[in-house]
Design a protein around this motif. Structure first.
Motif, PDB file in Angstrom:
ATOM      1  N   ARG B 152       0.936  -1.190  -0.177  1.00 39.39           N
ATOM      2  CA  ARG B 152      -0.020  -0.057   0.042  1.00 39.39           C
ATOM      3  C   ARG B 152       0.827   1.181   0.112  1.00 39.39           C
ATOM      4  NH1 ARG B 152      -4.024  -1.577   4.859  1.00 39.39           N
ATOM      5  NH2 ARG B 152      -2.008  -1.683   6.131  1.00 39.39           N
ATOM      6  N   ARG B 154       1.811   4.837  -0.200  1.00 36.75           N
ATOM      7  CA  ARG B 154       1.433   6.344   0.484  1.00 36.75           C
ATOM      8  C   ARG B 154       2.514   7.292  -0.317  1.00 36.75           C
ATOM      9  NH1 ARG B 154       2.634   8.504   6.085  1.00 36.75           N
ATOM     10  NH2 ARG B 154       4.475   9.642   5.059  1.00 36.75           N
ATOM     11  N   ASP B 156       3.692  10.912  -0.960  1.00 36.46           N
ATOM     12  CA  ASP B 156       3.723  12.207  -0.585  1.00 36.46           C
ATOM     13  C   ASP B 156       4.576  13.300  -1.429  1.00 36.46           C
ATOM     14  OD1 ASP B 156       2.999  11.082   1.853  1.00 36.46           O
ATOM     15  OD2 ASP B 156       5.178  10.798   2.787  1.00 36.46           O
ATOM     16  N   THR B 161       1.562  15.415   2.651  1.00 43.64           N
ATOM     17  CA  THR B 161       1.503  14.043   2.863  1.00 43.64           C
ATOM     18  C   THR B 161       0.342  13.445   2.627  1.00 43.64           C
ATOM     19  OG1 THR B 161       2.736  14.518   5.201  1.00 43.64           O
ATOM     20  CG2 THR B 161       1.564  12.500   5.179  1.00 43.64           C
ATOM     21  N   THR B 163      -2.245   9.740   1.474  1.00 45.21           N
ATOM     22  CA  THR B 163      -2.788   8.916   2.416  1.00 45.21           C
ATOM     23  C   THR B 163      -2.939   7.736   2.088  1.00 45.21           C
ATOM     24  OG1 THR B 163      -4.828   9.420   0.761  1.00 45.21           O
ATOM     25  CG2 THR B 163      -4.899  10.400   3.003  1.00 45.21           C
ATOM     26  N   ARG B 164      -2.898   6.758   2.880  1.00 43.73           N
ATOM     27  CA  ARG B 164      -2.651   5.304   2.296  1.00 43.73           C
ATOM     28  C   ARG B 164      -3.763   4.489   1.701  1.00 43.73           C
ATOM     29  NH1 ARG B 164       1.872   3.243   3.231  1.00 43.73           N
ATOM     30  NH2 ARG B 164       2.211   4.506   5.183  1.00 43.73           N
ATOM     31  N   ASP B 198       3.475  -1.472   3.948  1.00 48.00           N
ATOM     32  CA  ASP B 198       3.080  -0.137   4.052  1.00 48.00           C
ATOM     33  C   ASP B 198       4.363   0.727   3.299  1.00 48.00           C
ATOM     34  OD1 ASP B 198       0.499  -0.581   4.416  1.00 48.00           O
ATOM     35  OD2 ASP B 198       0.632  -0.114   6.437  1.00 48.00           O
ATOM     36  N   ASN B 200       6.275   4.293   1.872  1.00 47.89           N
ATOM     37  CA  ASN B 200       6.074   5.581   1.711  1.00 47.89           C
ATOM     38  C   ASN B 200       7.088   5.970   0.427  1.00 47.89           C
ATOM     39  OD1 ASN B 200       4.198   5.686   3.758  1.00 47.89           O
ATOM     40  ND2 ASN B 200       5.866   6.069   5.253  1.00 47.89           N
ATOM     41  N   ASP B 207      -0.445  11.533  -3.590  1.00 47.15           N
ATOM     42  CA  ASP B 207      -1.381  10.371  -3.965  1.00 47.15           C
ATOM     43  C   ASP B 207      -1.355  10.091  -5.453  1.00 47.15           C
ATOM     44  OD1 ASP B 207      -1.918  10.202  -1.404  1.00 47.15           O
ATOM     45  OD2 ASP B 207      -3.851  11.204  -1.406  1.00 47.15           O
ATOM     46  N   HIS B 248      -3.444   5.317  -5.147  1.00 43.44           N
ATOM     47  CA  HIS B 248      -4.602   5.894  -5.214  1.00 43.44           C
ATOM     48  C   HIS B 248      -4.971   6.147  -6.527  1.00 43.44           C
ATOM     49  CE1 HIS B 248      -6.185   6.986  -1.341  1.00 43.44           C
ATOM     50  NE2 HIS B 248      -4.868   7.210  -0.894  1.00 43.44           N
TER      51      HIS B 248
END
Lengths: 295, 388
Positions: B152, B154, B156, B161, B163-164, B198, B200, B207, B248
């Motif tokens: 997943r 995220r 940025d 920042t 969202t997951r 997760d 980043n 997103d 996303h």
């Protein structure tokens, strides 16, 4: 005399002390490294036993030093552990990795066998030609029979093609026979090479892509002049991104060019790894390289 | 008992045919059958052959499946029995003793070994030694496991920042597993060994990953590099897993999935991986669409092409093609109305739901079909490590 003895003794004592300090110093430097490596080895064992993907990174870091601890794991009762051990042996390499992989061709689990074949592709078993022949003769699975000649071919020129040629002449299964043909061509057998060239030039459509891969497998420019007719093949055979609006169609010639450059090691004035087709000017530049390459 | 309806002095009598035991989304227990014609096409390397004239079906070794007999030119009360020619390979579990078949027409079989030919499964009239009314050829495959790692991501930016993204990962992967199961390919999500990651990353728009159709692969490549970075893999070593990156959206909202297979990854000098977008994945229909997309991209990973090499701008129109997982569009283009015998496409439901692409992976190798024998091709790719 007494003074001389005293001086000699003093020197001896000083030297002993000096060496002692040195060795103490070494002890202080060496253990952390060794400890770190031991820890890495233990981590690798645990990760393989737990089937964790991080084992691949640990094996990568350890290189051949990791092979010893992986060998026993290739006999673990759990086939998934055996599989992970072989994945890692493929990364660490070394003679022992090839030896284990050869033995694992008899594993009861098909995926372990497939993984063993991949280890052998990556690390051909140098000096184990006899074992390879034996494995080929005993194999019942078509998959093994199809892959082993190609692995043997990677040992060229340090392999005798004679027994493989006998297999080729006797084989009736078309796919196994083709593997033997490709391997023998790499081993330098003239008759096989002629047949290889004939079949590769007869191939059509997407089959050509496979034959270009077989040409790259040769890792030798002898095949390059035979690839020249493919420079005129403009038909699209693959779409690199078939699910996108721009599907990036690639023609036969777009696969031939990188292969020729790889086989000849030639330098060219344009980027070779790309998602767009080559221009006519670029094609001509590589065609000239191919024309200058000796058969 | 058998219906004759002779017209113009001829009729082809089809007393029974075989079908999937269910309709709707794929399940592991109810494999689809390759029933494209009675002929089995050219020989497929590695697939044992019989003289069967009927469908072929793939079975995962030691897994019990349901199949269905559909009565066509035979009445509903005719007693039908199931037999097999290789009882050491195929076990008939239900109906006990082979028959008679229940009204549902469903029978259960299991392939107990992947070694040797599985022979034929036959439907007989009246008893287990009665005349054969129809037959199918099962193929039992050993299990190849392909681990899948969901990420997943995220996204940025320097100033914001992200969202997951969140989608029902386990549910989607259960469906993906069901689609590939009859090929003997187990797409395995194992949270104990490969939990959801997760990630980043910092990109140009929050997103959002820049769409590669803008011919900018940089952001896609950076995301694809996350797993290599995490595992600390050296150059020349690849993670033996399917890495599935959930984001996303792409900068082009029309792109909802993207697969970077080995061939393309080599060209781009990056790792392979699958992207799907999470935006709008909030109902059953969309969740199943994502599952089909992931399964379809896995097909590309395993060297499969779109049906007949025809893409979204010119897809095949025949019903069988639309029933295949490698049909290029997830939602079927609707058939024209009013329908005639010559209009194509002919149906909007190929057995997986209204306007839903099917999930069949072919076994047969028809002479004039450019992209057939998908099961064998996929298994060869797994065996040769051509997918990671």
């Amino acid at each position: 005399m007494v003074l001389r003895r005293f001086i000699c003794l003093s020197i001896l004592i000083l030297m002993t002390l000096f060496l002692g300090i040195l060795s103490c110093g070494r002890k202080e430097v060496e253990p952390p490294k060794k400890k770190e490596q031991d820890m890495d080895l233990q981590t690798l064992v645990n990760q393989v036993k737990e089937k964790r993907p991080e084992a691949q990174g640990t094996a990568s870091r350890l290189g051949q030093k990791g092979t010893d601890v992986l060998v026993p794991l290739a006999d673990d009762p759990d086939p998934e552990v055996r599989n992970m051990a072989l994945i890692c042996l493929g990364i660490t390499g070394g003679r022992e990795a090839s030896e284990v992989a050869l033995k694992k061709l008899k594993d009861e689990d098909d995926q372990v066998v497939a993984q063993a074949l991949q280890v052998l592709f990556k690390h051909p078993p140098v000096g184990m030609e006899k074992e390879l022949l034996e494995a080929y003769s005993q194999a019942k699975e078509e998959a093994i029979k199809e892959d082993l000649p190609l692995i043997a071919g990677r040992l060229a020129p340090h392999i005798d093609p004679t027994p493989w040629k006998e297999f080729w002449q006797k084989e009736t299964d078309p796919e196994i026979k083709k593997s033997l043909l490709i391997a023998l061509s790499r081993m330098g057998d003239e008759q096989a090479r002629q047949e290889f060239v004939k079949q590769m030039l007869e191939s059509q459509g997407r089959e050509i892509i496979k034959w270009i891969d077989h040409c790259k497998y040769m890792e030798d420019p002898w095949i390059v002049p035979h690839m020249i007719p493919w420079f005129n093949r403009q038909e699209v055979v693959v779409y690199l991104t078939p699910d996108l609006k721009n599907k990036r169609p690639m023609r036969v010639v777009d696969f031939v060019i990188p292969a020729v450059i790889e086989l000849t090691g030639a330098q060219v004035s344009f980027p070779v790894k790309r998602t767009e087709p080559f221009s006519q000017e670029e094609i001509e530049q590589v065609r000239r390289i191919a024309l200058q390459t000796k058969k | 008992m058998i219906t004759f309806n002779v017209k113009d002095n001829k009729q082809i009598i089809v007393p029974i045919r075989f079908a999937r035991a269910t309709v709707g989304f794929s399940t592991r227990d109810d494999p689809d059958l390759d029933d494209r014609g009675f002929d089995r096409g050219k020989a497929v390397y590695g697939l044992s052959t019989t003289d069967v004239r009927g469908p072929l079906v793939g079975l995962m070794v030691n897994h019990t499946v349901n199949l269905r007999v559909v009565r066509e030119d035979i009445d509903d009360t005719a007693p039908l029995y199931i037999t097999c020619t290789e009882p050491s390979v195929i076990e008939i579990l239900e109906p006990a003793g082979g028959g008679p078949l229940p009204n549902t027409g469903i029978f259960r079989i299991k392939g107990t070994t992947s070694r040797g030919s599985a022979g034929k499964v036959q439907v007989r009239l009246g008893s287990t030694s009665g005349p054969v009314l129809g037959e199918l050829e099962p193929h039992v495959f050993s299990r190849y496991t392909l681990p899948i790692t969901p990420h997943r991501v995220r996204i940025d930016t320097a100033t914001a920042t992200g969202t997951r993204p969140d989608v029902p990962i386990e549910r989607i992967l259960r469906r993906v597993r069901a689609i590939w199961w009859p090929c003997g390919i187990d797409i395995r999500f194992d949270p104990a060994t490969r939990p959801i990651v997760d990630d980043n990353i910092r990109l140009s728009t929050v997103d959002t990953v820049r769409d590669p159709d803008e011919d900018n692969w940089a952001e896609v490549k950076r995301v694809l590099g996350l797993q290599r970075q995490r595992l600390g893999l050296a150059a020349g070593t690849n993670d033996q897993s399917i890495n599935w990156y959930i984001i996303h959206r792409f900068s082009d909202a029309n792109t909802v999935g993207l697969g970077i297979r080995r061939q393309l990854a080599d060209t781009l000098n990056c790792d392979p991986g699958i992207f799907t977008t999470a935006n709008g994945v909030n109902n059953d229909r969309e969740i199943e669409r994502v599952a089909r997309t992931v399964a379809h991209e896995i097909g590309h990973f395993l060297t499969l092409e779109h049906v007949q090499n025809r893409h979204a701008d010119n897809p095949v129109e025949d019903t069988y093609g639309r029933r295949q997982l490698m049909f290029p569009i997830s939602w079927l283009p609707t058939s024209p109305t009013p329908r005639t015998l010559t209009t194509t496409p002919r149906v909007d439901n190929v057995g997986y739901g209204q306007e839903v692409r099917g999930c069949l992976l072919t076994l047969k190798n028809h002479l004039k079909h450019e992209t057939d024998k998908e099961t064998t091709l996929a298994r060869t790719a797994v065996r040769r490590g051509q997918w990671f």
